[in-house]
Design a protein around this motif. Structure first.
Motif, mmCIF file in Angstrom:
data_model
loop_
_atom_site.group_PDB
_atom_site.id
_atom_site.type_symbol
_atom_site.label_atom_id
_atom_site.label_comp_id
_atom_site.label_asym_id
_atom_site.label_seq_id
_atom_site.Cartn_x
_atom_site.Cartn_y
_atom_site.Cartn_z
ATOM 1 N N VAL A 84 -10.348 2.827 -0.259
ATOM 2 C CA VAL A 84 -8.824 3.808 -0.340
ATOM 3 C C VAL A 84 -8.022 3.725 1.077
ATOM 4 O O VAL A 84 -6.710 2.592 1.126
ATOM 5 C CB VAL A 84 -9.201 4.973 -0.504
ATOM 6 C CG1 VAL A 84 -7.711 6.285 -0.257
ATOM 7 C CG2 VAL A 84 -9.839 5.485 -2.429
ATOM 8 N N LEU A 85 -8.828 3.495 2.209
ATOM 9 C CA LEU A 85 -8.696 3.034 3.623
ATOM 10 C C LEU A 85 -7.420 1.341 3.219
ATOM 11 O O LEU A 85 -6.918 1.558 3.965
ATOM 12 C CB LEU A 85 -9.677 3.500 4.531
ATOM 13 C CG LEU A 85 -9.637 4.654 4.566
ATOM 14 C CD1 LEU A 85 -11.206 5.281 5.662
ATOM 15 C CD2 LEU A 85 -7.902 6.041 5.125
ATOM 16 N N GLY A 86 -8.617 0.755 3.184
ATOM 17 C CA GLY A 86 -8.357 -0.897 3.313
ATOM 18 C C GLY A 86 -6.895 -1.130 2.217
ATOM 19 O O GLY A 86 -5.225 -1.200 2.667
ATOM 20 N N GLU A 87 -6.408 -0.121 1.407
ATOM 21 C CA GLU A 87 -5.590 -0.079 0.655
ATOM 22 C C GLU A 87 -4.473 0.540 1.123
ATOM 23 O O GLU A 87 -3.297 -0.308 0.866
ATOM 24 C CB GLU A 87 -5.493 0.630 -0.638
ATOM 25 C CG GLU A 87 -5.334 0.782 -1.702
ATOM 26 C CD GLU A 87 -4.802 1.318 -3.333
ATOM 27 O OE1 GLU A 87 -4.185 0.935 -4.206
ATOM 28 O OE2 GLU A 87 -5.982 1.953 -3.255
ATOM 29 N N ARG A 88 -4.358 1.101 2.015
ATOM 30 C CA ARG A 88 -3.214 2.331 2.844
ATOM 31 C C ARG A 88 -2.874 0.320 3.144
ATOM 32 O O ARG A 88 -1.484 0.556 4.101
ATOM 33 C CB ARG A 88 -3.814 3.745 3.454
ATOM 34 C CG ARG A 88 -2.888 4.162 4.117
ATOM 35 C CD ARG A 88 -2.317 5.325 3.862
ATOM 36 N NE ARG A 88 -0.976 6.222 4.193
ATOM 37 C CZ ARG A 88 -1.140 6.880 4.767
ATOM 38 N NH1 ARG A 88 -2.431 7.383 5.611
ATOM 39 N NH2 ARG A 88 0.188 7.293 5.308
ATOM 40 N N VAL A 89 -4.080 0.616 4.629
ATOM 41 C CA VAL A 89 -4.183 -0.419 5.969
ATOM 42 C C VAL A 89 -3.743 -1.870 4.605
ATOM 43 O O VAL A 89 -2.181 -2.266 5.287
ATOM 44 C CB VAL A 89 -4.867 -1.275 6.222
ATOM 45 C CG1 VAL A 89 -4.455 -2.132 7.051
ATOM 46 C CG2 VAL A 89 -5.803 -0.041 7.476
ATOM 47 N N TYR A 90 -3.607 -2.288 3.553
ATOM 48 C CA TYR A 90 -2.712 -3.116 2.570
ATOM 49 C C TYR A 90 -1.335 -3.230 2.852
ATOM 50 O O TYR A 90 -0.443 -3.622 2.655
ATOM 51 C CB TYR A 90 -3.723 -3.191 1.526
ATOM 52 C CG TYR A 90 -3.177 -4.898 0.469
ATOM 53 C CD1 TYR A 90 -3.143 -5.446 1.097
ATOM 54 C CD2 TYR A 90 -2.709 -4.219 -0.508
ATOM 55 C CE1 TYR A 90 -2.761 -7.040 0.417
ATOM 56 C CE2 TYR A 90 -1.803 -5.233 -0.835
ATOM 57 C CZ TYR A 90 -2.276 -7.012 -0.613
ATOM 58 O OH TYR A 90 -1.745 -7.904 -0.889
ATOM 59 N N LEU A 91 -1.718 -1.931 1.967
ATOM 60 C CA LEU A 91 0.169 -1.284 1.781
ATOM 61 C C LEU A 91 1.352 -1.318 3.027
ATOM 62 O O LEU A 91 2.422 -0.921 2.381
ATOM 63 C CB LEU A 91 0.768 -0.118 0.827
ATOM 64 C CG LEU A 91 -0.436 -0.545 -0.924
ATOM 65 C CD1 LEU A 91 -0.317 1.072 -1.070
ATOM 66 C CD2 LEU A 91 0.383 -0.814 -1.473
ATOM 67 N N GLU A 92 0.768 -1.386 4.041
ATOM 68 C CA GLU A 92 1.167 -0.849 5.450
ATOM 69 C C GLU A 92 1.734 -1.606 6.094
ATOM 70 O O GLU A 92 2.572 -1.655 6.865
ATOM 71 C CB GLU A 92 0.823 1.088 5.529
ATOM 72 C CG GLU A 92 1.651 1.890 4.956
ATOM 73 C CD GLU A 92 0.983 3.577 5.376
ATOM 74 O OE1 GLU A 92 1.409 3.266 6.919
ATOM 75 O OE2 GLU A 92 1.197 4.300 4.885
ATOM 76 N N HIS A 93 0.757 -2.607 6.066
ATOM 77 C CA HIS A 93 0.684 -3.315 7.013
ATOM 78 C C HIS A 93 0.662 -4.671 6.223
ATOM 79 O O HIS A 93 0.185 -5.435 6.795
ATOM 80 C CB HIS A 93 -0.435 -3.036 8.412
ATOM 81 C CG HIS A 93 0.540 -2.284 9.147
ATOM 82 N ND1 HIS A 93 0.296 -1.847 9.862
ATOM 83 C CD2 HIS A 93 -0.521 -0.475 8.363
ATOM 84 C CE1 HIS A 93 0.834 -0.605 10.298
ATOM 85 N NE2 HIS A 93 0.360 0.324 9.642
ATOM 86 N N ARG A 94 1.359 -5.169 5.531
ATOM 87 C CA ARG A 94 0.541 -6.390 4.521
ATOM 88 C C ARG A 94 0.901 -7.502 5.250
ATOM 89 O O ARG A 94 0.012 -8.297 5.074
ATOM 90 C CB ARG A 94 1.188 -6.382 3.256
ATOM 91 C CG ARG A 94 0.816 -7.467 2.073
ATOM 92 C CD ARG A 94 1.079 -7.323 0.816
ATOM 93 N NE ARG A 94 1.095 -5.861 -0.243
ATOM 94 C CZ ARG A 94 2.115 -5.913 -0.726
ATOM 95 N NH1 ARG A 94 3.059 -6.550 -1.132
ATOM 96 N NH2 ARG A 94 1.739 -4.498 -0.759
ATOM 97 N N SER A 95 2.031 -7.847 6.420
ATOM 98 C CA SER A 95 2.239 -9.125 6.944
ATOM 99 C C SER A 95 1.653 -9.086 8.050
ATOM 100 O O SER A 95 1.464 -10.531 8.631
ATOM 101 C CB SER A 95 3.876 -8.631 7.362
ATOM 102 O OG SER A 95 3.407 -7.242 8.266
#
Length: 171
Positions: A84-95
């Motif tokens: 879940v934390l990784g998904e949040r990182v992915y969503l907010e810092h994808r680039s």
């Protein structure tokens, strides 16, 4: 705005909700129940006609409420919590995420598509085997996706980067 960010906005995912969603009970119950409940709710039109809108609404309400339904975990080191934390990182810092992670996430999303199409066809044609098999095929890549999100989280932390909404001492 991309589809994942729209979904996050529709879910009203603020810091507190994300933290509660890190509870493994939240992640696992969502993964194991959301799609089956939605399929069953849509299928209920066979028995309920327009009354099926009620179970459809209830299934969608569960999907929205699930990240809020459980307490924030005492620790954030469970596999599902890190996913879940990784998904949040992915969503907010994808680039800022490594290209191989972004590609893998896209491939996993695309791998869900054939199952979703079979599931939808099964629901339209009242072909229960297709609806069930399609839901399983659509859901299986999600487990692999969560594992990729764990990998993103671990790489992010190894680089010394902060996770949105979290204090470093909590991780």
């Amino acid at each position: 705005m991309d589809l994942m960010k729209r979904a996050e906005r529709m879910m009203s995912m603020d810091d507190r909700t994300w933290r509660r969603h890190c509870n493994p009970w939240s992640g696992w119950t969502r993964m194991l129940t959301a799609l089956p409940l939605l399929v069953l709710a849509v299928w209920s039109r066979v028995w309920l006609g327009w009354g099926a809108l009620i179970p459809i609404f209830l299934a969608l309400a569960w999907i929205w409420w699930n990240p809020r339904a459980f307490r924030e975990p005492k620790r954030f080191d469970a596999w599902m919590s890190r996913g879940v934390l990784g998904e949040r990182v992915y969503l907010e810092h994808r680039s800022e995420i490594a290209a191989h992670h972004r590609r893998a996430a896209l491939v996993l999303a695309l791998l869900s598509l054939p199952g979703a199409l079979v599931m939808i066809w099964g629901l339209i044609a009242l072909w229960w085997e297709g609806a069930v098999f399609g839901a399983i095929l659509a859901g299986l890549p999600k487990i692999w996706f969560v594992d990729r999100m764990v990998w993103i989280f671990e790489d992010w932390r190894r680089e010394g980067r902060d996770v949105p909404g979290m204090n470093a001492h909590e991780l």
